[in-house]
Scaffold this motif. Structure first.
Motif, PDB file in Angstrom:
ATOM      1  N   ALA A  91       0.630  -1.117   0.013  1.00  0.00           N
ATOM      2  CA  ALA A  91       0.280  -0.073   0.132  1.00  0.00           C
ATOM      3  C   ALA A  91       0.489   1.222  -0.126  1.00  0.00           C
ATOM      4  O   ALA A  91       0.542   2.221  -0.875  1.00  0.00           O
ATOM      5  CB  ALA A  91      -1.351  -0.163   1.467  1.00  0.00           C
ATOM      6  N   GLN A  92       1.973   1.161   0.790  1.00  0.00           N
ATOM      7  CA  GLN A  92       3.195   2.435   0.951  1.00  0.00           C
ATOM      8  C   GLN A  92       3.551   2.867   0.013  1.00  0.00           C
ATOM      9  O   GLN A  92       3.839   3.517  -0.741  1.00  0.00           O
ATOM     10  CB  GLN A  92       3.830   2.638   1.703  1.00  0.00           C
ATOM     11  N   ARG A  93       4.045   1.574  -1.235  1.00  0.00           N
ATOM     12  CA  ARG A  93       4.837   1.588  -2.393  1.00  0.00           C
ATOM     13  C   ARG A  93       3.452   2.513  -3.322  1.00  0.00           C
ATOM     14  O   ARG A  93       3.666   3.461  -4.118  1.00  0.00           O
ATOM     15  CB  ARG A  93       5.439   0.244  -3.083  1.00  0.00           C
ATOM     16  N   SER A  94       2.299   1.768  -3.531  1.00  0.00           N
ATOM     17  CA  SER A  94       1.045   2.600  -4.201  1.00  0.00           C
ATOM     18  C   SER A  94       0.785   4.182  -3.621  1.00  0.00           C
ATOM     19  O   SER A  94       1.077   4.712  -4.534  1.00  0.00           O
ATOM     20  CB  SER A  94      -0.304   2.315  -4.003  1.00  0.00           C
ATOM     21  N   LYS A  95       1.099   4.413  -2.543  1.00  0.00           N
ATOM     22  CA  LYS A  95       1.141   5.679  -2.500  1.00  0.00           C
ATOM     23  C   LYS A  95       1.995   6.549  -2.579  1.00  0.00           C
ATOM     24  O   LYS A  95       2.632   7.614  -3.107  1.00  0.00           O
ATOM     25  CB  LYS A  95       0.911   5.700  -0.640  1.00  0.00           C
ATOM     26  N   ARG A 183       6.246  14.040  -1.622  1.00  0.00           N
ATOM     27  CA  ARG A 183       6.818  12.334  -2.555  1.00  0.00           C
ATOM     28  C   ARG A 183       8.575  11.798  -0.780  1.00  0.00           C
ATOM     29  O   ARG A 183       8.640  10.878  -1.626  1.00  0.00           O
ATOM     30  CB  ARG A 183       7.623  12.672  -3.718  1.00  0.00           C
ATOM     31  N   ARG A 184       8.722  12.942  -0.729  1.00  0.00           N
ATOM     32  CA  ARG A 184       9.872  12.292   0.441  1.00  0.00           C
ATOM     33  C   ARG A 184       8.874  12.095   1.738  1.00  0.00           C
ATOM     34  O   ARG A 184       9.413  10.921   2.122  1.00  0.00           O
ATOM     35  CB  ARG A 184      10.824  13.515   0.495  1.00  0.00           C
ATOM     36  N   ILE A 185       7.943  12.612   2.158  1.00  0.00           N
ATOM     37  CA  ILE A 185       7.237  11.977   3.667  1.00  0.00           C
ATOM     38  C   ILE A 185       7.225  10.508   2.763  1.00  0.00           C
ATOM     39  O   ILE A 185       6.856   9.108   3.611  1.00  0.00           O
ATOM     40  CB  ILE A 185       6.325  12.784   3.939  1.00  0.00           C
ATOM     41  N   ASP A 186       6.289  10.347   2.276  1.00  0.00           N
ATOM     42  CA  ASP A 186       5.832   9.118   1.607  1.00  0.00           C
ATOM     43  C   ASP A 186       6.957   7.607   1.706  1.00  0.00           C
ATOM     44  O   ASP A 186       6.648   6.456   1.637  1.00  0.00           O
ATOM     45  CB  ASP A 186       5.444   8.441   0.057  1.00  0.00           C
ATOM     46  N   ALA A 187       7.647   8.930   1.154  1.00  0.00           N
ATOM     47  CA  ALA A 187       9.631   7.106   1.146  1.00  0.00           C
ATOM     48  C   ALA A 187      10.326   7.211   2.155  1.00  0.00           C
ATOM     49  O   ALA A 187      10.747   5.816   2.308  1.00  0.00           O
ATOM     50  CB  ALA A 187      10.410   8.265   0.154  1.00  0.00           C
ATOM     51  N   VAL A 189       8.539   6.900   4.691  1.00  0.00           N
ATOM     52  CA  VAL A 189       7.361   6.510   5.083  1.00  0.00           C
ATOM     53  C   VAL A 189       7.644   4.150   5.270  1.00  0.00           C
ATOM     54  O   VAL A 189       7.868   3.706   5.668  1.00  0.00           O
ATOM     55  CB  VAL A 189       5.880   6.549   5.201  1.00  0.00           C
ATOM     56  N   LEU A 190       7.659   4.653   3.374  1.00  0.00           N
ATOM     57  CA  LEU A 190       8.481   3.424   2.779  1.00  0.00           C
ATOM     58  C   LEU A 190       9.837   2.831   3.185  1.00  0.00           C
ATOM     59  O   LEU A 190       8.959   1.671   3.529  1.00  0.00           O
ATOM     60  CB  LEU A 190       7.914   3.465   1.299  1.00  0.00           C
ATOM     61  N   ALA A 191      10.523   3.672   3.897  1.00  0.00           N
ATOM     62  CA  ALA A 191      11.730   2.899   4.289  1.00  0.00           C
ATOM     63  C   ALA A 191      11.377   2.899   5.661  1.00  0.00           C
ATOM     64  O   ALA A 191      12.171   2.099   6.219  1.00  0.00           O
ATOM     65  CB  ALA A 191      12.894   4.282   4.193  1.00  0.00           C
ATOM     66  N   GLN A 192      10.286   3.648   6.447  1.00  0.00           N
ATOM     67  CA  GLN A 192      10.048   2.380   8.032  1.00  0.00           C
ATOM     68  C   GLN A 192       9.278   1.466   7.400  1.00  0.00           C
ATOM     69  O   GLN A 192       9.409   0.837   8.401  1.00  0.00           O
ATOM     70  CB  GLN A 192       8.872   3.978   8.122  1.00  0.00           C
ATOM     71  N   HIS A 193       8.900   0.889   7.039  1.00  0.00           N
ATOM     72  CA  HIS A 193       8.817  -0.829   6.440  1.00  0.00           C
ATOM     73  C   HIS A 193       9.710  -2.079   6.995  1.00  0.00           C
ATOM     74  O   HIS A 193       9.500  -2.641   6.868  1.00  0.00           O
ATOM     75  CB  HIS A 193       8.062  -0.788   5.412  1.00  0.00           C
ATOM     76  N   GLU A 194      11.363  -1.220   6.576  1.00  0.00           N
ATOM     77  CA  GLU A 194      12.364  -1.959   7.189  1.00  0.00           C
ATOM     78  C   GLU A 194      13.086  -1.749   8.039  1.00  0.00           C
ATOM     79  O   GLU A 194      12.877  -0.586   8.583  1.00  0.00           O
ATOM     80  CB  GLU A 194      13.244  -1.714   5.792  1.00  0.00           C
ATOM     81  N   LEU A 195      13.055  -2.571   8.869  1.00  0.00           N
ATOM     82  CA  LEU A 195      14.531  -2.475  10.075  1.00  0.00           C
ATOM     83  C   LEU A 195      15.409  -2.408   9.854  1.00  0.00           C
ATOM     84  O   LEU A 195      15.791  -3.960   9.294  1.00  0.00           O
ATOM     85  CB  LEU A 195      13.323  -2.962  10.877  1.00  0.00           C
ATOM     86  N   ARG A 196      16.458  -1.966   9.798  1.00  0.00           N
ATOM     87  CA  ARG A 196      17.519  -1.870   9.791  1.00  0.00           C
ATOM     88  C   ARG A 196      18.210  -1.598  11.426  1.00  0.00           C
ATOM     89  O   ARG A 196      18.289  -1.035  12.156  1.00  0.00           O
ATOM     90  CB  ARG A 196      18.294  -1.410   8.526  1.00  0.00           C
TER      91      ARG A 196
END
Length: 386
Positions: A91-95, A183-187, A189-196
């Motif tokens: 869903a976040q990738r679509s956003k 776009r930066r916000i959505d990017a 949030v997308l990065a927050q789907h990964e835990l590093r």
């Protein structure tokens, strides 16, 4: 007469036996053990503690979601930036794709507005030139006054069009900035789907499994920095005097009592525990492999810290010192072949319950617990004490 002689002989025998017993018990010279100076004695402080880590981080996601990937488990060593786990991000990738399209549209609208502004400026300059000529000709009477007024109006209208389009251009620029920010916000949030991993770490705990739901802020992994492992030991504050950072220490683990780890003092808390009257001291392994046995957090450990080494000194077990008050006591001494009681000043206390005699005793210090010691009795040194 014979009876009297028998009684006299018996009395003499009893007296001889009693005298011999008294002599044997209280008068005869006895051998006693005496203390001798010890060389290169390590003054150590003992403490009990546990293995801990200075850098501990409980990491989790900033957003909630379903776990679709788990890349680490407890015991794993991970590098900084390594992927630990991932949430469902469709869903976040679509956003993000939508915000990318909006960004491109905003850029196109800005380009269109800039082109319109350039066109309006050209038109304005053309109207301005025409008006200037008409006004000149009108002054000479070559054109009518009406034509001159029309030229003047056309110039002003063109100027107004330029100002309107400039405003539209600024609006388009703001909309482009907004689209870029979205776009930066959505990017992000997308990065927050990964835990590093935030640093080079070892995983000591994992609380979630594949397919589970991770809530925002909930810890999924517990990480520690391997080189931050230390032993937190508690030392009796009565024995903590002289402790300094950098002093050598040895650690014995409960799981490996026959093995010693070389460490050094790296921190001493500035506040003692008021309840237990102990000082917290931290020691860290000097040279340890990341896989060494100190990696098990919470394990009990015994710590011996070397405060100093005394080149030569006289040390006496505490059980041979009477009236010990922490600074002085009374010991038996052997002076000129006779036993005596003497008050001495005491110094460092060793972990094997021996105490240093810092004053200069008269004669040799007796370290014998036989019951027939008394002042003035004849004695001779038997052998070196422990």
């Amino acid at each position: 007469m014979a009876r009297a002689l028998k009684w006299a002989a018996g009395l003499v025998a009893v007296l001889l036996v009693a005298g011999g017993g008294y002599y044997w018990r209280f008068v005869r010279e006895i051998p006693v053990r005496v203390a001798t100076p010890a060389q290169n004695v390590s003054v150590r402080v003992f403490g009990i503690g546990t293995i801990e880590a200075q850098v501990v981080s409980k990491v989790g996601f900033q957003i909630a979601g379903k776990l679709i990937s788990i890349e680490a488990d407890q015991g794993d060593f991970v590098k900084a930036g390594a992927l630990l786990a991932k949430l469902d991000d469709e869903a976040q990738r679509s956003k993000l794709e939508k915000s990318e399209a909006a960004r491109r549209q905003a850029a196109a609208n800005l380009a269109k507005a800039q082109a319109q502004r350039e066109r309006a400026e050209i038109t304005y300059q053309q109207k301005k030139s025409v008006n200037a000529r008409r006004q000149t000709l009108a002054g000479r009477g070559s054109v009518s006054q009406e034509a001159a007024e029309e030229a003047q109006a056309a110039e002003e209208i063109a100027l107004g069009d330029v100002k309107v389009i400039e405003a539209d251009t600024r609006v388009a620029a703001v909309l482009q900035d907004d689209a870029n920010a979205q776009r930066r916000i959505d990017a992000v949030v997308l990065a927050q789907h990964e835990l590093r991993a935030p640093f080079d770490a070892r995983v000591v705990a994992r609380t979630k499994e594949l397919g589970g739901i991770a809530n925002a802020g909930e810890a999924v992994f517990t990480l520690i920095a391997p080189d931050s492992i230390w032993v937190k030991a508690y030392v009796d504050e009565a024995l903590a005097g002289g402790l300094e950072i950098g002093q050598a220490a040895v650690v014995r683990l409960r799981s490996e009592p026959d093995r010693l780890f070389e460490t050094e003092v790296v921190r001493i808390d500035q506040e003692n525990d008021r309840l237990t009257e102990e000082r917290r001291v931290y020691v860290r392994c000097r040279v340890c492999n990341p896989q060494h046995q100190l990696r098990y957090l919470g394990e009990q450990a015994e710590v011996e810290i070397v405060k100093k080494v005394i080149p030569s000194g006289l040390f006496v077990p505490l059980k041979y010192i009477d009236g010990y008050d922490g600074r002085s006591g009374i010991v038996w001494t052997l002076q000129d072949g006779r036993l005596a009681r003497q008050h001495v000043q005491l110094g460092e206390r060793l972990i094997d319950a021996r105490i240093q005699i810092v004053s200069d005793p008269k004669g040799q210090v007796v370290i014998d617990d036989r019951a027939d010691l008394r002042p003035g009795r004849a004695a001779r040194p038997q052998a070196d004490g422990p």
